[in-house]
Scaffold this motif. Sequence first.
Motif, PDB file in Angstrom:
ATOM      1  N   ILE A 256     -37.785  29.610  -6.023  1.00  0.00           N
ATOM      2  CA  ILE A 256     -36.893  28.894  -6.908  1.00  0.00           C
ATOM      3  C   ILE A 256     -36.935  27.516  -6.930  1.00  0.00           C
ATOM      4  O   ILE A 256     -36.612  26.928  -7.862  1.00  0.00           O
ATOM      5  N   LEU A 257     -37.582  26.887  -5.828  1.00  0.00           N
ATOM      6  CA  LEU A 257     -37.762  25.316  -5.819  1.00  0.00           C
ATOM      7  C   LEU A 257     -38.955  24.788  -6.495  1.00  0.00           C
ATOM      8  O   LEU A 257     -39.323  23.632  -6.668  1.00  0.00           O
ATOM      9  N   LYS A 258     -39.877  25.699  -6.978  1.00  0.00           N
ATOM     10  CA  LYS A 258     -41.209  25.402  -7.461  1.00  0.00           C
ATOM     11  C   LYS A 258     -41.116  25.019  -9.052  1.00  0.00           C
ATOM     12  O   LYS A 258     -41.840  25.752  -9.691  1.00  0.00           O
TER      13      LYS A 258
ATOM     14  N   ILE B  43     -33.658  21.021 -10.847  1.00  0.00           N
ATOM     15  CA  ILE B  43     -32.992  21.194  -9.624  1.00  0.00           C
ATOM     16  C   ILE B  43     -32.118  22.168  -9.653  1.00  0.00           C
ATOM     17  O   ILE B  43     -31.243  22.648 -10.290  1.00  0.00           O
ATOM     18  N   ALA B  44     -32.329  23.152  -8.135  1.00  0.00           N
ATOM     19  CA  ALA B  44     -31.556  24.159  -7.989  1.00  0.00           C
ATOM     20  C   ALA B  44     -30.360  23.916  -7.106  1.00  0.00           C
ATOM     21  O   ALA B  44     -30.698  23.410  -5.930  1.00  0.00           O
ATOM     22  N   THR B  45     -29.438  24.326  -7.530  1.00  0.00           N
ATOM     23  CA  THR B  45     -28.201  24.198  -6.602  1.00  0.00           C
ATOM     24  C   THR B  45     -27.496  25.610  -6.228  1.00  0.00           C
ATOM     25  O   THR B  45     -27.913  26.324  -7.069  1.00  0.00           O
ATOM     26  N   GLY B  46     -26.670  25.477  -5.398  1.00  0.00           N
ATOM     27  CA  GLY B  46     -25.911  26.873  -5.322  1.00  0.00           C
ATOM     28  C   GLY B  46     -26.735  27.497  -3.986  1.00  0.00           C
ATOM     29  O   GLY B  46     -27.159  26.962  -3.090  1.00  0.00           O
TER      30      GLY B  46
ATOM     31  N   TYR C   3     -28.470  30.868  -7.806  1.00  0.00           N
ATOM     32  CA  TYR C   3     -28.592  29.471  -8.131  1.00  0.00           C
ATOM     33  C   TYR C   3     -28.419  29.029  -9.356  1.00  0.00           C
ATOM     34  O   TYR C   3     -28.592  29.876 -10.227  1.00  0.00           O
ATOM     35  N   ASP C   4     -27.878  27.776  -9.608  1.00  0.00           N
ATOM     36  CA  ASP C   4     -27.631  27.040 -10.915  1.00  0.00           C
ATOM     37  C   ASP C   4     -28.945  26.034 -11.086  1.00  0.00           C
ATOM     38  O   ASP C   4     -29.000  25.374 -10.295  1.00  0.00           O
ATOM     39  N   LEU C   5     -29.623  26.024 -12.131  1.00  0.00           N
ATOM     40  CA  LEU C   5     -30.862  25.338 -12.625  1.00  0.00           C
ATOM     41  C   LEU C   5     -30.401  24.151 -13.422  1.00  0.00           C
ATOM     42  O   LEU C   5     -29.579  24.554 -14.692  1.00  0.00           O
TER      43      LEU C   5
ATOM     44  N   GLY D 113     -30.099  23.981  -0.536  1.00  0.00           N
ATOM     45  CA  GLY D 113     -29.157  24.172  -1.892  1.00  0.00           C
ATOM     46  C   GLY D 113     -27.797  23.527  -1.364  1.00  0.00           C
ATOM     47  O   GLY D 113     -27.619  22.499  -0.923  1.00  0.00           O
ATOM     48  N   GLY D 114     -26.710  24.343  -1.944  1.00  0.00           N
ATOM     49  CA  GLY D 114     -25.531  23.804  -1.729  1.00  0.00           C
ATOM     50  C   GLY D 114     -24.613  23.211  -3.216  1.00  0.00           C
ATOM     51  O   GLY D 114     -25.512  23.365  -4.001  1.00  0.00           O
TER      52      GLY D 114
END
Length: 204
Positions: free
Chosen positions: A66-68, A72-75, A81-83, A137-138
């Motif tokens: 998801i980070l690739k 920015i991915a949060t949650g 996740y939220d992008l 995340g977070g």
Amino acid sequence: MTRKNSRFRFTALLALACATLLAGCAGSKTPTVYYSLYAPTLHGAEASMTDGDISVSVGPVIIPDILKQTRIATGGADGSYDLTEYHRWSGDVDRDLARALAEHLAQALGTQRVSVFPWDQDFTPTYQVLVDVLFMGGEPGGEAILSARWNIINKAGKEGSSTRRIDLREVSAGPDVAQWVAAQQLNVEKLGEAIAQTISEIRK
């Protein structure tokens, strides 16, 4: 007024309204902001050791799929996740994280002989640091969370390797993504300090 003129006037007014709406949208376009995981001036820990002979290579760094991407991915706490659309990473997250850790290790270990994998042929690291990011995340306005496992390999093969894990949480100073990124930068700095401490223990 004839029906033909009335229809022409309506079409002209409609075209003018559309043009005005498009101009307004163009003028209020949200700019995209780019971030790095490295912040050079945080709290700046003093070097835990000073050894000009030590050399360290960081990487490969493994990150969740998801980070690739640049968004920015949060949650992620519940697996979702939220992008963000207008807040993006400035480059590949794995490479950016490796460079950030290399800079923090250089400061903590008191050496400028650091490199990011793959290193140049002329560079021979004393230690290679492999990093596996388990979670990053977070929530903005809440916490920035970073969990990682690292393995330090002695390239001379004398002291073997050492594997550690850390779970880091830093409270975001506010609800903005920029403040969440700043908290995540602190997590990365703390990860670098923990890795430096492990290297210091191995060398004792």
